[in-house]
Design a protein around this motif. Structure first.
Motif, mmCIF file in Angstrom:
data_model
loop_
_atom_site.group_PDB
_atom_site.id
_atom_site.type_symbol
_atom_site.label_atom_id
_atom_site.label_comp_id
_atom_site.label_asym_id
_atom_site.label_seq_id
_atom_site.Cartn_x
_atom_site.Cartn_y
_atom_site.Cartn_z
ATOM 1 N N ASP A 38 0.854 -1.180 0.000
ATOM 2 C CA ASP A 38 0.000 0.000 0.000
ATOM 3 C C ASP A 38 0.888 1.227 0.000
ATOM 4 N N ALA A 39 0.633 2.137 -0.939
ATOM 5 C CA ALA A 39 1.464 3.328 -1.039
ATOM 6 C C ALA A 39 0.597 4.564 -1.161
ATOM 7 N N GLY A 40 1.137 5.691 -0.690
ATOM 8 C CA GLY A 40 0.416 6.956 -0.771
ATOM 9 C C GLY A 40 0.667 7.629 -2.105
ATOM 10 N N PRO A 41 0.071 8.841 -2.289
ATOM 11 C CA PRO A 41 0.277 9.580 -3.521
ATOM 12 C C PRO A 41 1.749 9.939 -3.726
ATOM 13 N N ARG A 42 2.145 9.999 -4.978
ATOM 14 C CA ARG A 42 3.496 10.413 -5.373
ATOM 15 C C ARG A 42 4.595 9.532 -4.800
ATOM 16 N N PHE A 43 4.282 8.277 -4.538
ATOM 17 C CA PHE A 43 5.287 7.376 -3.979
ATOM 18 C C PHE A 43 6.400 7.098 -4.992
ATOM 19 N N LEU A 44 5.998 6.837 -6.255
ATOM 20 C CA LEU A 44 6.997 6.521 -7.265
ATOM 21 C C LEU A 44 7.914 7.709 -7.514
ATOM 22 N N PRO A 81 10.872 4.733 -11.983
ATOM 23 C CA PRO A 81 10.345 5.220 -13.264
ATOM 24 C C PRO A 81 8.903 4.761 -13.513
ATOM 25 N N ILE A 82 8.102 5.667 -14.083
ATOM 26 C CA ILE A 82 6.738 5.315 -14.472
ATOM 27 C C ILE A 82 6.778 5.021 -15.968
ATOM 28 N N LEU A 83 6.552 3.764 -16.325
ATOM 29 C CA LEU A 83 6.723 3.362 -17.727
ATOM 30 C C LEU A 83 5.471 3.554 -18.547
ATOM 31 N N ALA A 84 4.327 3.496 -17.895
ATOM 32 C CA ALA A 84 3.077 3.699 -18.630
ATOM 33 C C ALA A 84 2.023 4.176 -17.650
ATOM 34 N N GLY A 85 1.060 4.917 -18.152
ATOM 35 C CA GLY A 85 -0.033 5.380 -17.311
ATOM 36 C C GLY A 85 0.430 6.388 -16.286
ATOM 37 N N ARG A 86 -0.106 6.284 -15.052
ATOM 38 C CA ARG A 86 0.226 7.266 -14.010
ATOM 39 C C ARG A 86 0.506 6.536 -12.708
ATOM 40 N N GLU A 87 1.032 7.316 -11.721
ATOM 41 C CA GLU A 87 1.214 6.708 -10.398
ATOM 42 C C GLU A 87 -0.024 6.991 -9.547
ATOM 43 N N ILE A 88 -0.023 6.453 -8.328
ATOM 44 C CA ILE A 88 -1.141 6.699 -7.409
ATOM 45 C C ILE A 88 -1.078 8.160 -6.959
ATOM 46 N N ASP A 89 -2.214 8.856 -6.996
ATOM 47 C CA ASP A 89 -2.165 10.276 -6.643
ATOM 48 C C ASP A 89 -3.297 10.677 -5.710
ATOM 49 N N GLU A 90 -3.405 11.997 -5.509
ATOM 50 C CA GLU A 90 -4.358 12.558 -4.550
ATOM 51 C C GLU A 90 -5.813 12.237 -4.892
ATOM 52 N N HIS A 91 -6.045 11.891 -6.158
ATOM 53 C CA HIS A 91 -7.432 11.677 -6.559
ATOM 54 C C HIS A 91 -7.916 10.283 -6.256
ATOM 55 N N ASP A 92 -6.977 9.372 -5.864
ATOM 56 C CA ASP A 92 -7.413 8.023 -5.495
ATOM 57 C C ASP A 92 -7.885 8.061 -4.052
ATOM 58 N N LEU A 93 -9.179 8.170 -3.891
ATOM 59 C CA LEU A 93 -9.774 8.364 -2.564
ATOM 60 C C LEU A 93 -10.586 7.139 -2.184
ATOM 61 N N PRO A 94 -10.959 7.031 -0.893
ATOM 62 C CA PRO A 94 -11.705 5.844 -0.459
ATOM 63 C C PRO A 94 -12.924 5.546 -1.331
ATOM 64 N N GLY A 95 -13.586 6.579 -1.821
ATOM 65 C CA GLY A 95 -14.804 6.336 -2.575
ATOM 66 C C GLY A 95 -14.573 5.959 -4.038
ATOM 67 N N SER A 96 -13.428 6.350 -4.582
ATOM 68 C CA SER A 96 -13.220 6.155 -6.019
ATOM 69 C C SER A 96 -12.793 4.735 -6.354
ATOM 70 N N THR A 97 -12.624 4.446 -7.618
ATOM 71 C CA THR A 97 -12.266 3.114 -8.079
ATOM 72 C C THR A 97 -10.943 2.683 -7.465
ATOM 73 N N PRO A 98 -10.875 1.493 -6.855
ATOM 74 C CA PRO A 98 -9.597 1.002 -6.321
ATOM 75 C C PRO A 98 -8.613 0.795 -7.451
ATOM 76 N N VAL A 99 -7.385 1.305 -7.251
ATOM 77 C CA VAL A 99 -6.414 1.272 -8.337
ATOM 78 C C VAL A 99 -5.157 0.513 -7.939
ATOM 79 N N ALA A 100 -4.368 0.163 -8.959
ATOM 80 C CA ALA A 100 -3.098 -0.532 -8.732
ATOM 81 C C ALA A 100 -2.082 -0.088 -9.759
ATOM 82 N N VAL A 101 -0.810 -0.086 -9.367
ATOM 83 C CA VAL A 101 0.298 0.126 -10.303
ATOM 84 C C VAL A 101 1.127 -1.153 -10.265
ATOM 85 N N ILE A 102 1.315 -1.764 -11.434
ATOM 86 C CA ILE A 102 2.052 -3.030 -11.456
ATOM 87 C C ILE A 102 3.455 -2.806 -11.993
ATOM 88 N N SER A 103 4.338 -3.773 -11.715
ATOM 89 C CA SER A 103 5.726 -3.622 -12.169
ATOM 90 C C SER A 103 5.860 -4.081 -13.612
#
Lengths: 916, 112
Positions: A643-649, A655-677
């Motif tokens: 489990d990581a907070g916003p701007r962890f990467l 390096p972020i190779l595709a898409g985005r990292e976890i950020d401030e907009h990932d909130l308890p109510g929003s869609t659960p997200v993941a960043v894979i290696s």
């Protein structure tokens, strides 16, 4: 000498015999005088008169033996002292070598003493017994868990024959064993409560400045079973350890001093443990540190108090026969042995545990009770440090051996000079023992002096070793000290060394063949051979130590060059546990998110984030998801989830190779997200864009949407087998952990931001202690502290060994050159070139070196296998390391031999020939 | 650093030498030694009898004589001393030394 020794031993009987002899004398004299016609009274008086003062004569006779012993001893000492002063250089060198050798041994032994040998500071510790169990591994051949243990809180460790061992038991097992126990007078339990938030209760709803306190939960019989007396108040008893009892606590002596000034002051005070109020009823005695030498609890709470702190989760553990979480120790009844206790309790535990098995597979692999001695407390420290310490002890013992061999060598050379002196003495009637004793006294004086200096060196190196071993660890409990055991071993070691290096030269120089020595004062033969054997031994041992050092340095080098995949420098880490300070979901995630923003606004902090734990410790910290992950229909095993907070990467420079990292907009109510290696993306989404796809954490039943792909990173320890493991970052705001580790990316030295970070945390909640403040680099180095220690120590040892061996080699070659100056002179007179003479000497050096290698290469091949478990990225018999070590050794040998060789080539043929 | 026997030169014509000489003839117990010295010297040498015992200890310590429990001529338990090989050598040395010494004294006194 032997005669005197015998006399010493039965001088009482001897005195009695002397008295009897004197009585007889007086009686016979009196009888004779009487026979000559004297009155009996007068005859006896006359006999006494002629005899003189009987008491005085008696004492005189005894003194003859005693004073002689002492006068000879003081003679020897004076003489030895003169000899030492006369050879200042030699004496200083010998004392220095011994001080280093004995000091290093003393330091390592003091650690062994404190870890492996010392008993718990309680009454009759040898009657304490630790209860453990062992079983075959819980997974069956196909990797499926099939065991009565359905859950575990604590540690398992590998036993012999592939078994698994542990000291954790379910509560019902404790109850079963405690009931009508025929072999234990008390059976008590405990478990490590880890860290809790501790503050002094200041009134309604408020506490003072909170700190983190290590906690031990103990059953009511704990203190009674250990037979510990309180320093103040009373200790926890059976009445305190039940559901619904008043919340009471015992604190450690140190904690009572730091919180309340004095132990007496602490009694009756109210404290908050994770915001739950407890009353302090007692203070443990100052020397008491619980039963685990690796942990020194600040706080002892009744076992059942964990229900107050952890709530329903804890309450559910008590009736559960398949959840293993508490440890046990028993005190044997008088006269009962551990084997008898084992025989009495193992069947009882066996029957109980069989009742908890629900399937045939579980019944086939039941844990079996195993009792272990508990006098030294729990074995976690022993398991962790005993092997490293044995390796270090072997090394320092080898060093001491080299030092002794070297001094013996120097003494042999010196004995050559004194051979005439000895021969003269012996021919003048001095007993061989007397001369050997004189020489041994000199050796022992050197050794004692070396030992005394060694203790000073040991004190210094123990301090240094403690720093090295603890490596910044908080509350490092291992404190080696000089006690009588250690000093006794040091004294014994000194005497042993003195005898070891003194005896051979002493015997050599007093050999009975006195005449040849008197005649020409020169000889070769046995002494030279002895000297060469000693030099070869030194070379062989130095090589072993060099190889070990080489392997450890390579290991460290390999660890340092491991590709992390994330930033090591300019990051400050610290941990918080907001749950223990009273924060609960969902507020806790807002709290953490809010704190992150405040930390990021500190000037000089470019970004801040948080995660379940530091990356290097991932998997060790509690609560990490370990179950299977589903990608479509495919099941992924062994992935790491964090489990990581916003701007962890960004913070960690991953390096972020595709898409985005976890950020401030990932909130308890929003869609659960993941960043894979990257590795996961490549393995499971070969021909498609993973962003937007879904994965499922099966055990937690969490559906996640992939929003980005990160670079591969080294997850968990540096020694992990997977170079680029499959990792998944999830949003900490959506599944908030209790405890988080903040990471601050700083401009400049991270430690200079500690104060401002702590200030920010205190502003947010003053009841929240900041734990484990450390830089990322130090956090990583801490996981390889053992390797760092070994590499540093062994390099030092190797240099020392090499130096000593070179001194020995130099001494031997110098002596040989002097001895052979005549021969060399003849050769040069006959036209030998200087180069040829140099080569002649160096050839001998190389021959000795080669002989040493011939012995120690096979020894190294075997010996290094013992340290296999300490190595990383290199094999025990790494050919490159062996080759480099051999090269260093031979170069050093040639360097040591070059001086004498050069001197040999400068010999003036005329002078040398005239000398003979 | 030879075996320097202690205080054995307190008397010229030392007691040690006399004891060794006596024992070189036969093994004796303490009283027997005193008797022998006094009788053979025609009672000229009056030894303080008690001094014999420290001397015996000294000699035994140096390995020149050996004491063993035995029985005297009138059946009493006593330590019987006998001379050792080293003792005989020592006796030879002391006898020689003594001879030289008396000769030197005699010269000084003008007897020769």
């Amino acid at each position: 000498m032997l005669r005197r020794l015998r006399y010493w031993m039965n001088h009482a009987r001897r005195g009695e015999a002397l008295r009897e002899e004197m009585e007889l004398h007086l009686a016979e004299r009196a009888a004779e005088l009487e026979a000559a016609g004297m009155a009996p009274e007068r005859a006896r008086a006359e006999a006494r008169r002629r005899f003189g003062n009987a008491q005085l004569k008696h004492e005189e006779s005894r003194e003859i033996w005693m004073t002689r012993f002492w006068s000879e001893l003081s003679q020897d000492l004076r003489y030895g002292f003169r000899a030492m002063v006369a050879n200042k250089g030699f004496s200083a060198l010998a004392v220095l070598l011994l001080a280093l050798g004995i000091g290093a041994n003393t330091a390592i032994f003091s650690f062994m003493d404190s870890i492996l040998l010392r008993s718990l500071p309680v009454a009759d510790p040898e009657r304490l017994v630790v209860l453990d169990w062992r079983s075959r591994p819980p997974q069956n051949a196909s990797g499926q868990w099939n065991h009565v243990i359905h859950g575990l809180q604590g540690v398992l460790w590998p036993g012999d024959k592939g078994n698994l061992e542990s000291g954790m038991f379910p509560y019902p097992a404790f109850e079963t064993l405690r009931e009508n126990n025929p072999v234990f007078s008390t059976l008590f339990g405990y478990f490590n409560g880890m860290k809790h938030n501790l503050s002094v209760h200041l009134g309604e709803g408020g506490g003072g400045q909170a700190t983190s306190a290590s906690t031990e939960y103990v059953t009511g019989d704990y203190f009674r079973g250990l037979e510990v007396m309180p320093a103040a108040g009373r200790l926890i008893d059976s009445e305190d350890d039940r559901r619904g009892a008043p919340a009471v606590a015992v604190i450690s002596f140190a904690a009572s001093q730091s919180r309340f000034g004095t132990p007496a002051n602490a009694i009756g005070r109210s404290i908050l443990v994770d915001n739950v109020p407890f009353t302090v009823i007692g203070v443990a005695p100052p020397e008491f540190f619980g039963i685990d030498p690796a942990a020194a609890p600040d706080l002892y709470l009744p076992l059942h108090a964990n229900v107050l702190i952890d709530g329903a989760r804890a309450a559910a553990m008590y009736p559960n026969g398949n959840f293993y979480w508490m440890e046990m120790m028993g005190r044997l009844r008088p006269g009962v042995t551990m084997a008898e206790a084992q025989a009495a309790l193992a069947p009882r535990f066996g029957r109980w545990v069989a009742g908890t098995a629900t399937t045939a597979g579980e019944r086939a692999n039941l844990p079996a009770l195993a009792l272990n001695p508990g006098s030294a407390g729990l074995g976690s420290l022993r398991r962790r440090y005993s092997k490293p310490l044995y390796v270090l002890l072997t090394m320092v013992a080898l060093i001491l051996t080299i030092a002794c061999a070297n001094i013996a060598n120097l003494l042999l050379a010196r004995a050559a000079a004194r051979r005439r002196e000895m021969a003269v003495r012996i021919s003048l009637g001095a007993g061989r023992f007397r001369v050997v004793r004189q020489l041994l006294t000199e050796s022992l004086m050197l050794a004692s002096l070396g030992g005394a200096c060694g203790i000073l060196f040991a004190v210094w190196s123990m301090r240094w070793l403690t720093v090295l071993l603890s490596n910044g660890q908080e509350n490092f409990t291992l404190h080696a000290e000089l006690n009588w055991t250690v000093l006794g071993v040091t004294a014994g070691l000194s005497v042993l060394c003195g005898l070891l290096f003194g005896l051979a030269p002493a015997m050599q120089s007093t050999r009975p063949d006195v005449l040849p020595a008197l005649q020409n004062g020169r000889w070769g033969g046995p002494r030279r051979r002895a000297q060469q054997v000693l030099v070869v031994a030194q070379i062989a041992i130095s090589f072993l130590i060099l190889v070990a050092a080489g392997l450890f340095v390579r290991t460290l080098d390999n660890l340092h060059s491991v590709q992390l995949g994330y930033a090591r420098e300019d990051i400050l880490l610290f941990s918080l546990n907001a749950r223990q300070a009273g924060h609960r979901a969902p507020e806790i995630s807002t709290f953490y998110m809010d704190l992150r923003r405040r930390l990021e606004s500190i000037p000089g902090v470019s970004s801040a984030s948080f995660s379940q734990s530091s990356i290097i410790n991932a998997g060790h910290a509690g609560g990490a998801y370990r179950g299977a992950i589903k990608v479509g229909a495919t099941t992924v095993l062994g992935a790491s989830v964090m489990d990581a907070g916003p701007r962890f990467l960004t913070t960690m420079r991953i390096p972020i190779l595709a898409g985005r990292e976890i950020d401030e907009h990932d909130l308890p109510g929003s869609t659960p997200v993941a960043v894979i290696s990257e590795r996961m993306a490549r393995t499971y989404f070969r021909n498609q864009n993973p962003v937007g796809q879904r994965i499922t954490l099966v055990d937690d039943n969490r559906d996640l949407q992939i929003v980005g792909v990160s670079g591969n990173l080294r997850f968990g320890g540096l020694k992990g087998e997977e170079k680029s493991p499959i990792t998944v970052f999830t949003a900490a705001s959506q599944f908030p952990p209790d405890r988080v580790t903040y990471a601050l990316r700083t401009a400049g030295d991270p430690l200079s931001f500690v104060k401002s970070a702590q200030e920010v945390v205190r502003e947010a909640d003053q009841g929240l202690p900041v734990m484990n403040v450390i830089t990322q680099a130090a956090e990583i180095d801490r996981t390889i502290s053992q390797e760092v220690t070994f590499a540093k120590l062994c390099t030092g040892f190797a240099l020392l060994a090499l130096l000593i061996a070179c001194v020995g080699l130099y001494g031997t070659m110098s002596y040989n050159v002097t001895r052979q100056s005549g021969e060399i002179g003849v050769r040069m007179a006959l036209g030998a070139q200087r180069g040829a003479v140099v080569w002649m000497v160096l050839r001998r050096v190389l021959a000795l070196g080669a002989m040493g290698l011939a012995i120690s290469v096979p020894a190294a091949l075997i010996g290094t296998r013992l340290v296999r478990s300490f190595l990383f990225g290199t094999r025990p018999n790494d050919p490159a390391t062996l080759a480099v070590a051999a090269l260093i050794l031979l170069s050093a040998a040639v360097a040591a031999g070059y001086g004498p060789a050069r001197r040999a080539s400068r010999i003036d043929p005329l002078a040398a020939l005239r000398q003979d | 650093m030879g075996r320097k026997a202690q205080k054995n030169d307190s008397l010229p014509g030392s007691l040690d030498m006399l004891i060794l000489r006596t024992l070189s003839l036969r093994a004796l117990h303490g009283y027997g030694i005193v008797q022998h010295i006094q009788q053979t010297s025609g009672d000229e040498l009056l030894v303080e009898e008690g001094s014999l015992y420290p001397a015996l200890q000294r000699l035994e310590l140096n390995g020149w004589i050996e004491g063993e429990w035995g029985v005297t001529s009138n059946h009493r338990r006593a330590r019987i001393y006998r001379i050792t090989a080293a003792g005989r050598r020592q006796l030879a040395v002391e006898t020689q030394k003594y001879a030289r010494l008396t000769l030197a004294i005699a010269r000084v006194m003008g007897a020769e």
